[in-house]
Design a protein around this motif. Sequence first.
Motif, PDB file in Angstrom:
ATOM      1  N   GLU A 293       0.837  -1.201   0.000  1.00  0.00           N
ATOM      2  CA  GLU A 293       0.000   0.000   0.000  1.00  0.00           C
ATOM      3  C   GLU A 293       0.869   1.248   0.000  1.00  0.00           C
ATOM      4  OE1 GLU A 293      -3.147   2.295   3.026  1.00  0.00           O
ATOM      5  OE2 GLU A 293      -2.359   0.305   3.528  1.00  0.00           O
ATOM      6  N   VAL A 294       0.505   2.220  -0.820  1.00  0.00           N
ATOM      7  CA  VAL A 294       1.181   3.516  -0.805  1.00  0.00           C
ATOM      8  C   VAL A 294       0.563   4.350   0.311  1.00  0.00           C
ATOM      9  CG1 VAL A 294       1.746   5.589  -2.112  1.00  0.00           C
ATOM     10  CG2 VAL A 294       1.575   3.385  -3.287  1.00  0.00           C
ATOM     11  N   GLU A 295       1.406   4.835   1.212  1.00  0.00           N
ATOM     12  CA  GLU A 295       0.921   5.627   2.335  1.00  0.00           C
ATOM     13  C   GLU A 295       1.325   7.088   2.151  1.00  0.00           C
ATOM     14  OE1 GLU A 295       2.561   3.687   5.762  1.00  0.00           O
ATOM     15  OE2 GLU A 295       0.855   2.315   5.908  1.00  0.00           O
ATOM     16  N   TYR A 296       0.421   7.987   2.542  1.00  0.00           N
ATOM     17  CA  TYR A 296       0.638   9.418   2.394  1.00  0.00           C
ATOM     18  C   TYR A 296       0.568  10.103   3.751  1.00  0.00           C
ATOM     19  CZ  TYR A 296      -0.352   8.473  -2.521  1.00  0.00           C
ATOM     20  OH  TYR A 296      -0.324   7.979  -3.797  1.00  0.00           O
ATOM     21  N   GLY A 297       1.241  11.244   3.826  1.00  0.00           N
ATOM     22  CA  GLY A 297       1.293  11.976   5.080  1.00  0.00           C
ATOM     23  C   GLY A 297       0.102  12.880   5.301  1.00  0.00           C
ATOM     24  N   LEU A 298      -0.163  13.168   6.572  1.00  0.00           N
ATOM     25  CA  LEU A 298      -1.267  14.036   6.986  1.00  0.00           C
ATOM     26  C   LEU A 298      -0.791  14.823   8.203  1.00  0.00           C
ATOM     27  CD1 LEU A 298      -4.444  14.694   6.949  1.00  0.00           C
ATOM     28  CD2 LEU A 298      -4.588  12.935   8.715  1.00  0.00           C
ATOM     29  N   ILE A 299      -1.040  16.152   8.219  1.00  0.00           N
ATOM     30  CA  ILE A 299      -0.669  16.930   9.406  1.00  0.00           C
ATOM     31  C   ILE A 299      -1.887  17.515  10.113  1.00  0.00           C
ATOM     32  CG2 ILE A 299       1.634  17.454   8.571  1.00  0.00           C
ATOM     33  CD1 ILE A 299       0.675  20.241   7.835  1.00  0.00           C
ATOM     34  N   GLY A 300      -3.054  17.543   9.466  1.00  0.00           N
ATOM     35  CA  GLY A 300      -4.271  17.901  10.182  1.00  0.00           C
ATOM     36  C   GLY A 300      -4.611  19.377  10.224  1.00  0.00           C
ATOM     37  N   ILE A 301      -4.336  20.107   9.127  1.00  0.00           N
ATOM     38  CA  ILE A 301      -4.808  21.484   9.049  1.00  0.00           C
ATOM     39  C   ILE A 301      -5.816  21.594   7.917  1.00  0.00           C
ATOM     40  CG2 ILE A 301      -2.619  22.351   9.943  1.00  0.00           C
ATOM     41  CD1 ILE A 301      -2.037  23.433   7.138  1.00  0.00           C
ATOM     42  N   ASN A 324      -5.798  16.997  18.368  1.00  0.00           N
ATOM     43  CA  ASN A 324      -4.876  15.882  18.569  1.00  0.00           C
ATOM     44  C   ASN A 324      -4.168  15.430  17.302  1.00  0.00           C
ATOM     45  OD1 ASN A 324      -5.347  15.567  21.420  1.00  0.00           O
ATOM     46  ND2 ASN A 324      -7.337  14.702  20.875  1.00  0.00           N
ATOM     47  N   SER A 325      -4.207  16.259  16.263  1.00  0.00           N
ATOM     48  CA  SER A 325      -3.484  15.948  15.028  1.00  0.00           C
ATOM     49  C   SER A 325      -2.022  16.342  15.195  1.00  0.00           C
ATOM     50  CB  SER A 325      -4.097  16.715  13.868  1.00  0.00           C
ATOM     51  OG  SER A 325      -3.909  18.115  14.055  1.00  0.00           O
ATOM     52  N   PRO A 326      -1.143  15.954  14.234  1.00  0.00           N
ATOM     53  CA  PRO A 326       0.238  16.429  14.301  1.00  0.00           C
ATOM     54  C   PRO A 326       0.330  17.949  14.378  1.00  0.00           C
ATOM     55  CG  PRO A 326       0.057  14.643  12.720  1.00  0.00           C
ATOM     56  CD  PRO A 326      -1.337  14.968  13.149  1.00  0.00           C
ATOM     57  N   ALA A 327      -0.562  18.636  13.650  1.00  0.00           N
ATOM     58  CA  ALA A 327      -0.545  20.105  13.686  1.00  0.00           C
ATOM     59  C   ALA A 327      -0.894  20.620  15.077  1.00  0.00           C
ATOM     60  CB  ALA A 327      -1.508  20.662  12.647  1.00  0.00           C
ATOM     61  N   ALA A 328      -1.887  19.989  15.724  1.00  0.00           N
ATOM     62  CA  ALA A 328      -2.268  20.407  17.073  1.00  0.00           C
ATOM     63  C   ALA A 328      -1.159  20.108  18.069  1.00  0.00           C
ATOM     64  CB  ALA A 328      -3.558  19.711  17.483  1.00  0.00           C
ATOM     65  N   GLN A 329      -0.531  18.937  17.938  1.00  0.00           N
ATOM     66  CA  GLN A 329       0.557  18.589  18.841  1.00  0.00           C
ATOM     67  C   GLN A 329       1.769  19.488  18.624  1.00  0.00           C
ATOM     68  OE1 GLN A 329       1.178  14.380  18.284  1.00  0.00           O
ATOM     69  NE2 GLN A 329      -0.907  13.866  18.938  1.00  0.00           N
ATOM     70  N   GLY A 330       1.909  20.023  17.386  1.00  0.00           N
ATOM     71  CA  GLY A 330       2.970  20.970  17.103  1.00  0.00           C
ATOM     72  C   GLY A 330       2.607  22.404  17.426  1.00  0.00           C
ATOM     73  N   GLU A 331       1.411  22.613  18.029  1.00  0.00           N
ATOM     74  CA  GLU A 331       0.945  23.919  18.504  1.00  0.00           C
ATOM     75  C   GLU A 331       0.754  24.917  17.361  1.00  0.00           C
ATOM     76  OE1 GLU A 331       3.818  25.031  21.449  1.00  0.00           O
ATOM     77  OE2 GLU A 331       2.893  23.773  22.987  1.00  0.00           O
ATOM     78  N   LEU A 332       0.338  24.429  16.187  1.00  0.00           N
ATOM     79  CA  LEU A 332      -0.066  25.345  15.128  1.00  0.00           C
ATOM     80  C   LEU A 332      -1.412  25.958  15.490  1.00  0.00           C
ATOM     81  CD1 LEU A 332       0.928  23.365  11.917  1.00  0.00           C
ATOM     82  CD2 LEU A 332       2.194  25.181  13.057  1.00  0.00           C
ATOM     83  N   GLN A 333      -1.668  27.156  14.986  1.00  0.00           N
ATOM     84  CA  GLN A 333      -2.878  27.865  15.344  1.00  0.00           C
ATOM     85  C   GLN A 333      -3.586  28.390  14.104  1.00  0.00           C
ATOM     86  OE1 GLN A 333      -1.905  31.031  18.072  1.00  0.00           O
ATOM     87  NE2 GLN A 333      -0.812  29.661  19.506  1.00  0.00           N
ATOM     88  N   MET A 334      -4.886  28.559  14.234  1.00  0.00           N
ATOM     89  CA  MET A 334      -5.651  29.200  13.179  1.00  0.00           C
ATOM     90  C   MET A 334      -5.108  30.617  12.965  1.00  0.00           C
ATOM     91  SD  MET A 334      -9.776  29.741  12.881  1.00  0.00           S
ATOM     92  CE  MET A 334      -9.838  30.885  14.261  1.00  0.00           C
TER      93      MET A 334
END
Length: 488
Positions: A293-301, A324-334
Amino acid sequence: MAFLLCLACVTTAWQDAPRAEPPAPAAIDAVAALETVLTDAIARTEGSVVAIHRDKAENAGETLAVRGKPRPRREVGDDAEPSRPAGDVAISFDFGAGVVVGDDGEILTAFHVVRGASRLIVRAAGRQEFDAEVIAADPRSDLAVIVPAAGPDLIPPKLKPIPIGDSSTLRKGSFLIALGNPFNSAMQDGRAAATWGILSNVSRRVVYDPDVWPVMGNDPRNRQLPHQPMLLQLDSKLNLGMSGGAVTNLKGELVGLTTTAASPSGYDAMAGYAFPMDAAGRRAVETLKEGKEVEYGLIGITQTDSRGELDPRPPNRIDGVSPNSPAAQGELQMGDLFTAVDGEPVRDFSDLLVAVSSHSPGDKIRLKVLRDGRELEKTLTIAKYPVKGEVIATVRPPSWRGLRVDHRSLLTTGMIPFGPAGPEPRGVVVRDVEPGSPAEKAGLRQWMTIHEVAGRGVDVPADFARAVADRKGPVRLLTDRGPITVEP
């Protein structure tokens, strides 16, 4: 003596006189040189391009021509074989092309050429004809790999793989050759048809008009990555049947796979498009060749869909962050403005999606953002993008006591049949449970979440694999439904 002196003077004058330049090469010589380069490149590559016929039931929801999957006979009368091209006549109305890319006969094609097939028949160079079966397919990239069907009484065909080049070295105006099976002409004798032209543009974003997309039963709603700016745009004429064919450079290297010659809204009707063989494309091809299976990345924004030419908001603005996505865990903000991934500039959301999709789940990326005029760099561990559609992988990860796990991000975006689950900060999801296995007897079921293994937290499948490695006795798992002990 006077005569000799005069002769010497004449000779000296002749040697000192300006000599006429050799005539310039005729223009036809330059054209003939280009012609030679083209014909040589076609001669080197055409033997690697095959014609594919698909047998498919109307509205087929599943691909049956898959290695290891039983395929029912479609009966017409008492003992009739499934419909197929009849010898050299090769009458078929369901066809496409493929390219040999492996030493063991692996053939790369567009997934929509083989999707839903109950039987696949291939015609290759030298009038070779054989049945084929899918070993892996990825609906997100619209790529699939098929191989000759194996059996005790079947003689493997002699196939010539094509070298794979690097499409990232191409520039606008690069000469390209496209080979395929237009109007099923190559099904007669296995000889591909060729066309050539230039690369009109790189990294094109195609918006499909569903009213003009009838080719091979393909549904534009399932074409996920080609909607993003990554396709090669060709000016070559790509008729029906060229899908899955080769796009090569003048060296005879595969730099793209033709994916459509449809008329996307707002684009030239004669434009053709190809999936590029860049780093991400080559990674996908190698994965499919292995049957995986080809897997793709997701960061959640997220970003709203209403953005247009007159929208004053920046095209690189983050409009939402999934909990709880990678973006949230990395403290990205709107409101953050993303500017680069691993040092490479990204201008808008489509650029970001392609950059992240080129990574595998579990990889780490460095994302630069602007927040209130300050530049910040966040390191994110990528989750897994949930690919929609029929994913085919005949080589699966090894199971542990009948259990296979996957990334929990599959639960948060509608992958499961009962709708998105509430996101949790950590854990892996149960993807498969083998009937009668110790995992099933212990009570584990598909889509449950495992948070811990013997008191050890697990966030990704690699954590789970390390936690259960070499364990011999009973193992206690903490799940979203309480503790479960799995016996050996």
